[in-house]
Write a protein that holds these residues in place. Structure first.
Motif, PDB file in Angstrom:
ATOM      1  N   LEU A 132      -0.654   8.479   0.298  1.00 28.84           N
ATOM      2  CA  LEU A 132      -0.425   8.027  -1.080  1.00 28.84           C
ATOM      3  C   LEU A 132       0.692   7.007  -1.155  1.00 28.84           C
ATOM      4  O   LEU A 132       0.662   6.088  -1.989  1.00 28.84           O
ATOM      5  CB  LEU A 132      -0.121   9.233  -1.978  1.00 28.84           C
ATOM      6  CG  LEU A 132      -1.304  10.196  -2.173  1.00 28.84           C
ATOM      7  CD1 LEU A 132      -0.866  11.428  -2.972  1.00 28.84           C
ATOM      8  CD2 LEU A 132      -2.463   9.492  -2.878  1.00 28.84           C
ATOM      9  N   ALA A 133       1.673   7.145  -0.288  1.00 29.76           N
ATOM     10  CA  ALA A 133       2.744   6.142  -0.228  1.00 29.76           C
ATOM     11  C   ALA A 133       2.180   4.793   0.196  1.00 29.76           C
ATOM     12  O   ALA A 133       2.589   3.740  -0.302  1.00 29.76           O
ATOM     13  CB  ALA A 133       3.836   6.600   0.740  1.00 29.76           C
ATOM     14  N   ARG A 134       1.229   4.813   1.126  1.00 31.37           N
ATOM     15  CA  ARG A 134       0.572   3.569   1.536  1.00 31.37           C
ATOM     16  C   ARG A 134      -0.185   2.937   0.378  1.00 31.37           C
ATOM     17  O   ARG A 134      -0.152   1.716   0.192  1.00 31.37           O
ATOM     18  CB  ARG A 134      -0.395   3.834   2.701  1.00 31.37           C
ATOM     19  CG  ARG A 134       0.275   4.150   4.025  1.00 31.37           C
ATOM     20  CD  ARG A 134      -0.773   4.379   5.108  1.00 31.37           C
ATOM     21  NE  ARG A 134      -1.600   3.207   5.302  1.00 31.37           N
ATOM     22  CZ  ARG A 134      -1.295   2.187   6.108  1.00 31.37           C
ATOM     23  NH1 ARG A 134      -0.162   2.222   6.801  1.00 31.37           N
ATOM     24  NH2 ARG A 134      -2.094   1.150   6.229  1.00 31.37           N
ATOM     25  N   ARG A 135      -0.879   3.765  -0.391  1.00 29.61           N
ATOM     26  CA  ARG A 135      -1.617   3.233  -1.539  1.00 29.61           C
ATOM     27  C   ARG A 135      -0.690   2.630  -2.576  1.00 29.61           C
ATOM     28  O   ARG A 135      -0.979   1.576  -3.150  1.00 29.61           O
ATOM     29  CB  ARG A 135      -2.454   4.349  -2.178  1.00 29.61           C
ATOM     30  CG  ARG A 135      -3.608   4.827  -1.318  1.00 29.61           C
ATOM     31  CD  ARG A 135      -4.614   3.729  -1.054  1.00 29.61           C
ATOM     32  NE  ARG A 135      -5.299   3.299  -2.269  1.00 29.61           N
ATOM     33  CZ  ARG A 135      -6.135   2.271  -2.337  1.00 29.61           C
ATOM     34  NH1 ARG A 135      -6.351   1.537  -1.262  1.00 29.61           N
ATOM     35  NH2 ARG A 135      -6.731   1.961  -3.469  1.00 29.61           N
ATOM     36  N   ARG A 136       0.443   3.299  -2.833  1.00 23.97           N
ATOM     37  CA  ARG A 136       1.411   2.767  -3.797  1.00 23.97           C
ATOM     38  C   ARG A 136       1.978   1.434  -3.334  1.00 23.97           C
ATOM     39  O   ARG A 136       2.363   0.590  -4.149  1.00 23.97           O
ATOM     40  CB  ARG A 136       2.536   3.773  -4.033  1.00 23.97           C
ATOM     41  CG  ARG A 136       2.143   4.957  -4.922  1.00 23.97           C
ATOM     42  CD  ARG A 136       3.366   5.686  -5.433  1.00 23.97           C
ATOM     43  NE  ARG A 136       4.118   6.269  -4.325  1.00 23.97           N
ATOM     44  CZ  ARG A 136       3.940   7.498  -3.857  1.00 23.97           C
ATOM     45  NH1 ARG A 136       3.006   8.267  -4.409  1.00 23.97           N
ATOM     46  NH2 ARG A 136       4.668   7.964  -2.870  1.00 23.97           N
ATOM     47  N   ALA A 137       1.998   1.254  -2.027  1.00 22.86           N
ATOM     48  CA  ALA A 137       2.490  -0.011  -1.474  1.00 22.86           C
ATOM     49  C   ALA A 137       1.390  -1.069  -1.410  1.00 22.86           C
ATOM     50  O   ALA A 137       1.605  -2.164  -0.872  1.00 22.86           O
ATOM     51  CB  ALA A 137       3.070   0.221  -0.080  1.00 22.86           C
ATOM     52  N   GLY A 138       0.217  -0.744  -1.940  1.00 19.60           N
ATOM     53  CA  GLY A 138      -0.882  -1.696  -1.961  1.00 19.60           C
ATOM     54  C   GLY A 138      -1.653  -1.783  -0.666  1.00 19.60           C
ATOM     55  O   GLY A 138      -2.408  -2.746  -0.462  1.00 19.60           O
ATOM     56  N   GLN A 139      -1.509  -0.777   0.224  1.00 19.69           N
ATOM     57  CA  GLN A 139      -2.204  -0.776   1.500  1.00 19.69           C
ATOM     58  C   GLN A 139      -3.364   0.220   1.479  1.00 19.69           C
ATOM     59  O   GLN A 139      -3.361   1.184   0.717  1.00 19.69           O
ATOM     60  CB  GLN A 139      -1.238  -0.394   2.631  1.00 19.69           C
ATOM     61  CG  GLN A 139      -0.051  -1.333   2.749  1.00 19.69           C
ATOM     62  CD  GLN A 139       0.958  -0.833   3.777  1.00 19.69           C
ATOM     63  OE1 GLN A 139       0.994   0.352   4.093  1.00 19.69           O
ATOM     64  NE2 GLN A 139       1.772  -1.741   4.289  1.00 19.69           N
TER      65      GLN A 139
END
Length: 304
Positions: free
Chosen positions: A33-40
């Motif tokens: 989810l941290a990756r998604r929040r970073a746009g990845q």
């Protein structure tokens, strides 16, 4: 392979295993989810050229699997789907052992023939076939991480469904009522090693790979059916259609419809496996997830 759960209340060892998986899964999902929040993306997309084979190659591989399996069962005169839920005499155990190993061998032969045919017809590379020797270690690690992310929701769906519907897989029932070392060893080889390799090659590599080529929309119908040896070095775009993942996942799941409600969580699992293949275009991560899931289910059965 059936997932964890038999229709009865979960035993203590099942609860402990689920708790462990949930804890590890939570950690993995926090990172994802941290990756998604970073746009990845959850898994970085790796482009590759469309697969060279056609629908004919997919059809021939699946037809060969059905034909050779039927021949093997007819020759051996036995079938593991015949009343596996009762103790067997020694002769019957020996026959069942032979059937399990024969079916595993037939599946491996189909993969070898299919890969060999595709290589001869199109001079397909390892990348075309979903393999990279340079990325074995990272692919195994990715498969472990993906297993931790996918297993808890898949198991949760299964555990809910078996409260109303009975889950029944022939191999599971066979060793449940006949827990003999030779049979257990054969089932482990079949479910943990052979089935993941064969099914991921057929459904993710062969079928989904061709469906992704179909979704690209760059080939004429004849090429889509027969394949093309002189394939242009174009690469699949990151924005390619997602429906090939859903179609291959549904095809995989519906073949398990005779196992009770298993096809529903298996569809969810197959969506994750299809996503892994779509992003990496390699089979090893999906094979690792599939093998670990089957191993975990067998472990629960053997401990019980």
């Amino acid at each position: 392979m059936s997932l964890m759960g038999t229709g009865k209340s979960p035993a203590m060892h099942e609860l402990v295993l689920v708790a462990l998986l949930l804890g590890l899964s939570a950690a993995v999902w926090l990172v994802l989810l941290a990756r998604r929040r970073a746009g990845q993306a959850f898994v970085p997309y790796e482009a590759r050229r469309p697969v060279p084979w056609g629908l004919l190659d997919v059809f021939l591989a699946l037809t060969l699997l059905v034909f050779l399996t039927s021949v093997a069962l007819a020759t051996l005169g036995d079938d593991i789907t015949c009343r596996p839920d009762e103790p067997l005499d020694p002769d019957a155990v020996s026959r069942q052992l032979t059937v399990i190993l024969a079916q595993a061998l037939v599946s491996l032969v189909v993969v070898v023939v299919s890969v060999g045919t595709i290589w001869l017809r199109y001079r397909a590379t390892g990348a075309d076939l979903g393999w990279s020797a340079a990325k074995v270690r990272s692919d195994i690690w990715l498969g472990v991480i993906a297993f931790l992310a996918l297993a808890p929701p898949v198991y949760a769906i299964q555990m809910c469904l078996v409260q109303w519907f009975e889950s029944k897989h022939p191999l599971i029932e066979l060793i449940r009522y006949n827990p003999q070392p030779p049979l257990i060893a054969a089932v482990i080889v079949s479910a943990v090693a052979v089935a993941p390799l064969v099914e991921e090659y057929l459904f993710r590599g062969l079928l989904q790979g061709w469906l992704e080529r179909l979704a690209d929309g760059h080939d004429d119908p004849l090429v889509l059916i027969l394949g093309r040896a002189d394939q242009a070095p174009s690469v699949a775009a990151p924005g390619a259609a997602r429906w090939p993942v859903a179609v291959s996942a549904f095809t995989f799941a519906i073949l398990h419809v005779t196992h009770g409600p298993d096809w529903i969580p298996l569809f969810v699992l197959a969506l994750g496996l299809g996503y892994l293949y779509r992003q990496t275009h390699r089979l090893l991560p999906a094979i690792v997830v599939h093998g670990l899931l089957n191993a975990c289910s067998l472990l629960v059965l053997l401990v019980s």
